[in-house]
Design an enzyme around this catalytic site. Structure first.
Site, PDB file in Angstrom:
ATOM      1  N   LYS A   1     -43.754  43.426  39.498  1.00 45.71           N
ATOM      2  CA  LYS A   1     -42.309  43.187  39.496  1.00 45.71           C
ATOM      3  C   LYS A   1     -41.572  44.414  38.952  1.00 45.71           C
ATOM      4  CE  LYS A   1     -42.971  40.904  35.055  1.00 45.71           C
ATOM      5  NZ  LYS A   1     -43.285  39.628  34.418  1.00 45.71           N
TER       6      LYS A   1
ATOM      7  N   ARG B   1     -39.511  28.937  29.179  1.00 45.77           N
ATOM      8  CA  ARG B   1     -38.808  29.881  30.028  1.00 45.77           C
ATOM      9  C   ARG B   1     -38.676  29.160  31.368  1.00 45.77           C
ATOM     10  NH1 ARG B   1     -40.753  36.147  30.513  1.00 45.77           N
ATOM     11  NH2 ARG B   1     -42.137  35.277  32.086  1.00 45.77           N
TER      12      ARG B   1
ATOM     13  N   TYR C   1     -25.378  65.519  17.885  1.00 42.35           N
ATOM     14  CA  TYR C   1     -24.221  64.651  17.652  1.00 42.35           C
ATOM     15  C   TYR C   1     -24.335  63.933  16.315  1.00 42.35           C
ATOM     16  CZ  TYR C   1     -22.671  65.004  22.529  1.00 42.35           C
ATOM     17  OH  TYR C   1     -22.203  65.449  23.730  1.00 42.35           O
TER      18      TYR C   1
ATOM     19  N   MET D   1     -27.354  62.852  26.232  1.00 40.92           N
ATOM     20  CA  MET D   1     -27.549  62.338  27.593  1.00 40.92           C
ATOM     21  C   MET D   1     -28.574  63.178  28.367  1.00 40.92           C
ATOM     22  SD  MET D   1     -24.799  61.846  30.680  1.00 40.92           S
ATOM     23  CE  MET D   1     -23.690  60.794  29.757  1.00 40.92           C
TER      24      MET D   1
HETATM   25  C1  LIG Z   1     -44.487  39.735  33.816  1.00 40.54           C
HETATM   26  C2  LIG Z   1     -45.401  38.580  33.895  1.00 40.54           C
HETATM   27  C3  LIG Z   1     -46.795  38.766  33.852  1.00 40.54           C
HETATM   28  C4  LIG Z   1     -47.426  40.089  33.495  1.00 40.54           C
HETATM   29  O1  LIG Z   1     -47.284  40.258  32.090  1.00 40.54           O
HETATM   30  P1  LIG Z   1     -47.892  41.483  31.271  1.00 40.54           P
HETATM   31  O2  LIG Z   1     -47.607  41.122  29.854  1.00 40.54           O
HETATM   32  O3  LIG Z   1     -47.171  42.690  31.716  1.00 40.54           O
HETATM   33  O4  LIG Z   1     -49.347  41.552  31.562  1.00 40.54           O
HETATM   34  C5  LIG Z   1     -47.585  37.668  34.081  1.00 40.54           C
HETATM   35  N1  LIG Z   1     -47.054  36.432  34.296  1.00 40.54           N
HETATM   36  C6  LIG Z   1     -45.720  36.213  34.303  1.00 40.54           C
HETATM   37  C7  LIG Z   1     -45.198  34.846  34.541  1.00 40.54           C
HETATM   38  C8  LIG Z   1     -44.853  37.273  34.093  1.00 40.54           C
HETATM   39  O5  LIG Z   1     -43.534  37.054  34.073  1.00 40.54           O
END
Ligand SMILES: *Cc1c(COP(=O)(O)O)cnc(C)c1O
Length: 384
Positions: free
Chosen positions: A49, A147, A269, A322
């Site tokens: 992702k 979640r 800065y 930046m």
């Molecule tokens: C992003 C995600 C993973 C992978 O998690 P990592 O901690 O990067 O290995 C697996 N399962 C779900 C549901 C996720 O959202």
């Protein structure tokens, strides 16, 4: 080995980028093999992702496929559609579930939604019934992270009315760990027990609980399929790398100029850093506009941000601008810090996990922030 350079994520630029993001696809493949061996006999899938955790989903997914990965997880339908073009044969799950009225799009691209509520299950079922096609999908059950996923009451409902999910093939039942980055946290065992209890109430299907942390925490969590992400990209989410994962990312900038300061002079800065002795400072061509987090500036003590020149660690001084940052090269051989010279910000000498800790964040955020201004060099690209 073929190296290909892309200037900027969108392929913009003219070859004069001042900073380079080198992505080692051979290391990525090696990390996949490491995680697959740890999870065996469970299948090892991959989370790609967010554009392959910011590293470029196309080269990342092709490399993982070449390493034997058959099942991929993305978060969004759009990401799934992009991945389908790249990997026509792969099994692809969309983690964020079924957005309203998108069942036909999932079906058209052979994407499997990870159904996270009874509403989503009903919508997928209705689509399958209406089209007379028995499609595939995963079901997501919540075991405590709150979640996405079916609640315990939802699972009870599904158990008492199995017809709700009878119009499609449930190819996977997943849940997600809240604390896998803390191996000793009691939540891990509690979630595995809840997962077992929920699985027992649902029709038999392959099960998946572990992300990277889950895999590294042992066989209790691996079930039939594991879904690592961050470990493939070279970071141990538990912050205690044992050397079994190889660094995948190397971020380097160039020295723009070297300045000599007197004691009392300040840098950057806000004048937050002041020289306590005659000091040499190298200005480096990377800043927060490139995704090098501003939180990495003006750190002290345990959280003193380091960079490296010629394999020697040097402290980052003052705020991150930046487009530039400064490193203190007073203690370095003067031949090492020269105009045009390379400075490693993340890589073999300065580990991704360390950079994340100095920024007060996690490697996931460091990677997904890596900007589009770098020249990207992929090592180990397959010719095709
Ligand atoms: C992003 C995600 C993973 C992978 O998690 P990592 O901690 O990067 O290995 C697996 N399962 C779900 C549901 C996720 O959202």
């Amino acid at each position: 080995m073929i190296a290909e350079t892309m200037h900027g994520a969108a392929g913009r630029g003219h070859g004069y980028a001042e900073a380079t993001l080198a992505i080692d696809l051979d290391a990525l493949k090696a990390n996949f093999a490491t995680m697959a061996a740890r999870a065996h006999p469970a299948e090892c899938a991959a989370a790609v992702k967010c554009d392959g955790y910011g590293l470029g989903v196309e080269p990342v997914a092709r490399a993982l496929s070449g390493a034997g990965c058959r099942t991929f997880f993305v978060a969004l339908l759009d990401e799934g559609m992009v991945l389908r073009e790249i990997l026509p044969e792969a099994t692809i799950y969309v983690l964020n579930g079924l957005a309203p009225n998108t069942a036909p799009v999932h079906a058209a691209h052979r994407l499997r939604p990870v159904l996270g509520s009874l509403e989503e299950i009903a919508e997928w079922s209705a689509h399958c019934t209406a089209t007379g096609r028995r499609l595939e999908a995963a079901i997501h059950v919540d075991t405590g992270i709150n979640r996405l996923g079916l609640s315990e009451a939802d699972v009870a409902r599904l158990a008492s009315e199995p017809r709700l999910a009878e119009a499609f093939d449930v190819t996977l039942i997943i849940s997600h760990l809240a604390c896998s980055d803390q191996p000793d946290h009691p939540m891990n065992a509690r979630q595995a027990e809840r997962f077992d209890a929920l699985l027992a109430r649902l029709p038999p299907a392959p099960a998946s609980l572990a992300n990277s942390g889950g895999v590294l925490n042992g066989r209790r969590y691996t079930y039939d399929l594991v879904r690592p992400g961050i470990a493939l990209y070279g970071a141990d989410p538990r912050g205690r790398g044992d050397g079994s994962l190889k660094p995948v990312v190397r971020l380097t900038g160039r020295i723009l100029q070297v300045r000599t300061l007197a004691a009392g002079d300040c840098v950057g800065y806000g004048a937050t850093w002041r020289a306590t002795r005659p000091t040499r400072i190298a200005l480096v061509s990377v800043g927060y506009g490139d995704g090098y987090l501003r939180a990495l500036g003006t750190t002290t003590g345990e959280r003193r941000t380091m960079a490296a020149i010629g394999g020697h660690r040097v402290p980052v001084t003052g705020r991150i601008s930046m487009d530039t940052l400064a490193v203190d090269v007073t203690d370095l051989d003067s031949g090492l810090a020269v105009r045009g010279g390379e400075v490693e910000l993340i890589g073999d000498t300065v580990a991704l996990d360390e950079v994340a800790a100095w920024a007060g964040t996690i490697p996931y955020e460091v990677l997904t922030n890596l900007g589009s201004r770098y020249a990207r060099i992929y090592k180990g690209l397959d010719p095709d």
